[in-house]
Enzyme design. Structure first.
Site, PDB file in Angstrom:
ATOM      1  N   TYR A  71      42.821  35.349  32.750  1.00  0.00           N
ATOM      2  CA  TYR A  71      42.805  35.795  34.173  1.00  0.00           C
ATOM      3  C   TYR A  71      41.640  34.243  34.080  1.00  0.00           C
ATOM      4  CZ  TYR A  71      38.843  36.735  37.351  1.00  0.00           C
ATOM      5  OH  TYR A  71      38.283  37.264  38.368  1.00  0.00           O
TER       6      TYR A  71
ATOM      7  N   ASP B 213      43.338  45.275  32.866  1.00  0.00           N
ATOM      8  CA  ASP B 213      43.364  44.006  34.092  1.00  0.00           C
ATOM      9  C   ASP B 213      44.766  43.417  34.102  1.00  0.00           C
ATOM     10  OD1 ASP B 213      40.760  44.975  34.604  1.00  0.00           O
ATOM     11  OD2 ASP B 213      39.981  43.606  33.399  1.00  0.00           O
TER      12      ASP B 213
ATOM     13  N   GLU C 204      36.928  47.742  39.228  1.00  0.00           N
ATOM     14  CA  GLU C 204      35.990  46.499  40.082  1.00  0.00           C
ATOM     15  C   GLU C 204      36.411  46.347  41.153  1.00  0.00           C
ATOM     16  OE1 GLU C 204      32.526  44.651  38.026  1.00  0.00           O
ATOM     17  OE2 GLU C 204      34.292  43.397  37.857  1.00  0.00           O
TER      18      GLU C 204
ATOM     19  N   GLU D 259      41.091  41.679  43.944  1.00  0.00           N
ATOM     20  CA  GLU D 259      41.838  41.075  43.359  1.00  0.00           C
ATOM     21  C   GLU D 259      42.810  41.968  43.005  1.00  0.00           C
ATOM     22  OE1 GLU D 259      39.565  38.318  39.939  1.00  0.00           O
ATOM     23  OE2 GLU D 259      39.820  40.530  40.259  1.00  0.00           O
TER      24      GLU D 259
END
Length: 758
Positions: free
Chosen positions: A370, A449, A526, A530
């Site tokens: 990340y 993610d 969330e 992104e």
């Protein structure tokens, strides 16, 4: 080891061999892909997902993750799943079915529509089984799933899906049993017949057994269907209590959905994305084909499908009912740019000074995927701005830095040929997933993610490929680049290594962040922005390589997720949320709720900003509704009692500039020597963004182009048109208001027109 299961099930122990990439023979630790490579064995000290996958023998890797129903794969039974309008959960007693729409509640900061831990409304189970140890995925299509309870000889296969008010069951070694949370009222049909309409609480259901079957009950709560020598059943959530509705659902009840498929098409000449949703059905009795389906707001607002006069309440807003074998949506693609255009109010020396400051940080050892990704994304944005500012030396320096860093990550071995433990990717052949190490936020053990993390890598790669398409040739670094892309968004349903569109939910219209969805509120996402960062990268890479399929995949994902963001995270129309929810934005979308919150901070700046970052030239979609930007910013301002930003001031100024760039610029100028940019942002980007919007005005959503790399702005009575050409020959870009702009090879063109009409 495989998960222990029922004796009648042949367990899924051969998945590793079945899904192993052909380039990686047994015992090989590294798979070469062009000039790069990935690990085929787990790096030292690394973790990976659980071995246990709860599916039947017919399924093999790659396995879908990050879906609304994913918890079935990760657990012996499941957590709550939210296909909407229904919620379901696999439990020991069977499949519990619940309608959250009748229970939605809201506070100022949350909309709650969870399944809860009670036993309302009903449980679909089996006449010959008291309890089930497991439920396993037996099949799936693009937005439907089939779950097997029990054994091949005695059990049931239950199918359900997004937007479907119907749940279908096929039985073996017994018949259907339905247990209600409380005694229902029967208001249509008869116990000695195959179909009943009931009300339990204030919710209405249809129970549709086979022709010739009958219902019976001893206690008024438990209903047994005789089967009539047949082994199928449907349960339907009825949108209202009326004979007409009962008759409508009876017509479609035995036309079971056996497959669902999405198809997309980008039409440059119209600037639109058309998405078709196709149903395959099988009539178990009668001749009726097709099914009943409920469309979300981001679907029915963009569709000309004939809607029936019925709807359901959901946490996303009204879901409207239609019937048939398909429907389609048509959305306008708003364009993206690989770089913001330099405008006359840029002070070149100031930009160069900021570039020197922002590029001073050295990369050091590989960070987790990340934070490494955010650093790479920052370098890519700086490189594009350096080029626009005419700073060739800085542009080349940053490109070299990005290229070298990506090549390090795209190589699994060190200089001595040994497998690295950090700064590499590893392919897990049990699930069919590419995992980068060091991992972060469960991207390894939970497969969370990936689109967030890898989207930054892809955004950086897009900047390299824009300048040097040969870098992405298969024999160089293109193989690894496409492997990373495939992990996040493989467009092939029959790919042997990666699942179809891993993180994207084609029916919900947006991505999910959790790989396993093991939460009582279902899956969640969330940072929608992104996700958009990743889809923007696919568009840019595809256009740079002349890969129309990849470009159009990115355009489909970008356009669809944008529609969902504007409906559910932002609700720009103001029509989807209960009035008690007073916030202008949602921080996290869940299957069963929506929260003004983040995973990491309660500060308002973070709750708003997490759905804005990272700002770059592909972020202009945030300004398509300046009136909403104004409302969002005003609420944030009110919470802070003025522009007293404790965090991410640069992001707030950049968002503010989408409505009022002069005010944003004033705030920036007051703190330009003291503010600290958000980790993925820079002073250079903040300065250039604010000055470009101050010069050009607001994003103009009323005009579109026949080329994907474009933007339109409006300031007063002046429209400004920006287009980028990645091709080796000149290109004429035509805008919907009649303006045409010729763009030279591998360059950006900008032109303005006064007095344009809408």
């Amino acid at each position: 080891m495989c998960t222990p299961g029922l004796a009648a099930l042949v367990l899924w122990c051969a998945v590793g061999a079945a899904a192993q990439p052909s380039a990686s023979p047994p015992g090989q630790s590294v798979v070469s892909v062009g000039a790069g490579s990935y690990a085929a064995v787990l790096p030292r000290g690394a973790r990976q997902p659980q071995d246990s996958i709860y599916c039947t023998e017919r399924l093999r890797a790659p396995m879908p993750t990050n879906q609304w129903w994913s918890s079935v794969l990760w657990m012996p039974l499941s957590e709550a799943q939210y296909p909407h309008p229904l919620a379901v959960r696999a439990e020991k007693s069977g499949l519990r079915v619940f309608y959250p729409g009748a229970h939605i509640s809201a506070s100022a900061k949350s909309i709650m529509a969870s399944m809860g831990g009670g036993r309302d409304d009903l449980t679909l189970t089996h006449s010959a089984e008291e309890a089930f140890a497991e439920a396993r995925v037996h099949g799936f299509s693009d937005w439907f799933v089939t779950v097997r309870f029990g054994s091949q000889e005695r059990g049931m296969d239950v199918s359900y899906g997004h937007g479907s008010p119907l749940v279908y069951a096929l039985y073996r070694g017994g018949t259907a049993k339905i247990v209600f949370g409380r005694p229902p009222e029967i208001w249509a049909g008869k116990l000695d017949g195959p179909a009943l309409a009931v009300t339990v609480g204030n919710k209405h259901y249809g129970l549709f057994g086979p022709r010739g079957s009958a219902w019976s009950t001893d206690d008024g709560r438990t209903f047994l269907n005789s089967g009539g020598g047949k082994a199928y059943l449907s349960v339907a959530l009825l949108p209202e209590r009326s004979p007409a509705v009962f008759e409508l659902f009876a017509r479609y009840a035995h036309s079971h959905v056996t497959g669902t498929q999405v198809q997309w098409r980008y039409n440059p000449s119209e600037g639109t994305v058309t998405t078709e949703f196709l149903y395959a059905t099988l009539p178990h009795e009668g001749q009726q084909t097709g099914t009943l389906f409920a469309l979300y707001p981001h679907q029915w607002r963009y569709s000309d499908v004939k809607l029936l006069p019925y709807q359901y309440t959901s946490v996303r807003g009204a879901m409207k009912l239609a019937a048939g074998t398909s429907f389609a949506t048509r959305m306008t693609f708003p364009g993206v740019l690989p770089a913001l255009p330099a405008t006359a109010n840029w002070q070149g020396a100031t930009v160069d000074r900021y570039l020197e400051e922002d590029s001073a940080e050295q990369p050091g050892a590989p960070r987790d995927t990340y934070w490494e990704g955010k650093w790479l994304g920052k370098q890519a944005t700086l490189a594009a701005l350096a080029q626009q500012n005419g700073n060739r030396a800085m542009h080349e320096k940053l490109l070299r830095r990005i290229r070298q860093r990506l090549e390090q990550w795209f190589t699994a071995t060190d200089a001595q040929g040994a497998l690295k433990s950090a700064g590499l990717f590893y392919y897990n052949n049990r699930w069919g997933a590419l995992i980068g190490y060091p991992a972060a936020y469960g991207s390894d053990v939970e497969l969370n993610d990936h689109h967030f993390h890898y989207g930054y890598f892809l955004r950086a790669a897009a900047e390299v490929v824009r300048e040097d398409p040969t870098w992405a040739q298969p024999q160089r670094w293109g193989g690894m680049l496409r492997t990373v892309i495939a992990d996040v968004a493989c467009p092939e349903r029959d790919n042997k290594q990666f699942p179809f569109l891993r993180t994207f939910d084609v029916y919900a219209g947006h991505s999910w962040a959790s790989g396993h969805a093991r939460f009582a509120d279902g899956n969640n996402q969330e940072s929608s922005s992104e996700a958009m960062n990743a889809w923007c990268a696919l568009i840019l890479v595809g256009e740079a390589l002349g890969d129309v399929q990849l470009r159009d995949l990115g355009i489909y994902l970008f356009t669809t997720e944008l529609a969902a963001i504007n409906e559910y995270w932002f609700d720009v129309s103001g029509q989807n949320r209960p009035k008690a929810f007073t916030e202008p934005a949602v921080g996290i979308i869940w299957g069963g709720k929506a929260d003004y919150a983040t995973w990491f901070s309660s500060r308002p700046e973070a709750i708003h900003g997490i759905n804005w970052l990272p700002f770059h030239s592909g972020s202009l979609y945030l300004g398509l509704y300046p009136e909403y930007v104004r409302r969002n910013y005003a609420a944030l301002l009110a919470k802070k009692g003025g522009p007293k930003w404790e965090q991410w001031a640069d992001l707030i100024w950049m968002y503010r500039a989408l409505d009022d760039p002069q005010d944003a610029l004033s705030q920036f100028n007051a703190q330009k020597d003291s503010f600290r940019p958000e980790a993925g942002n820079s002073k250079t980007n903040t300065y250039c963004w604010l000055h470009t919007l101050a010069a050009l005005g607001q994003v103009d959503r009323s005009v579109w182009a026949d080329h994907p790399l474009y933007a339109v702005f409006r300031k007063g009575n002046t429209r400004t048109y920006v287009a980028f050409n990645m091709r080796a020959t000149p290109l004429t870009v035509r805008f919907s208001d009649g303006v045409a702009v010729t763009v030279q090879p591998r360059s950006l063109a900008i032109t303005s027109k006064n007095g344009g009409s809408d």
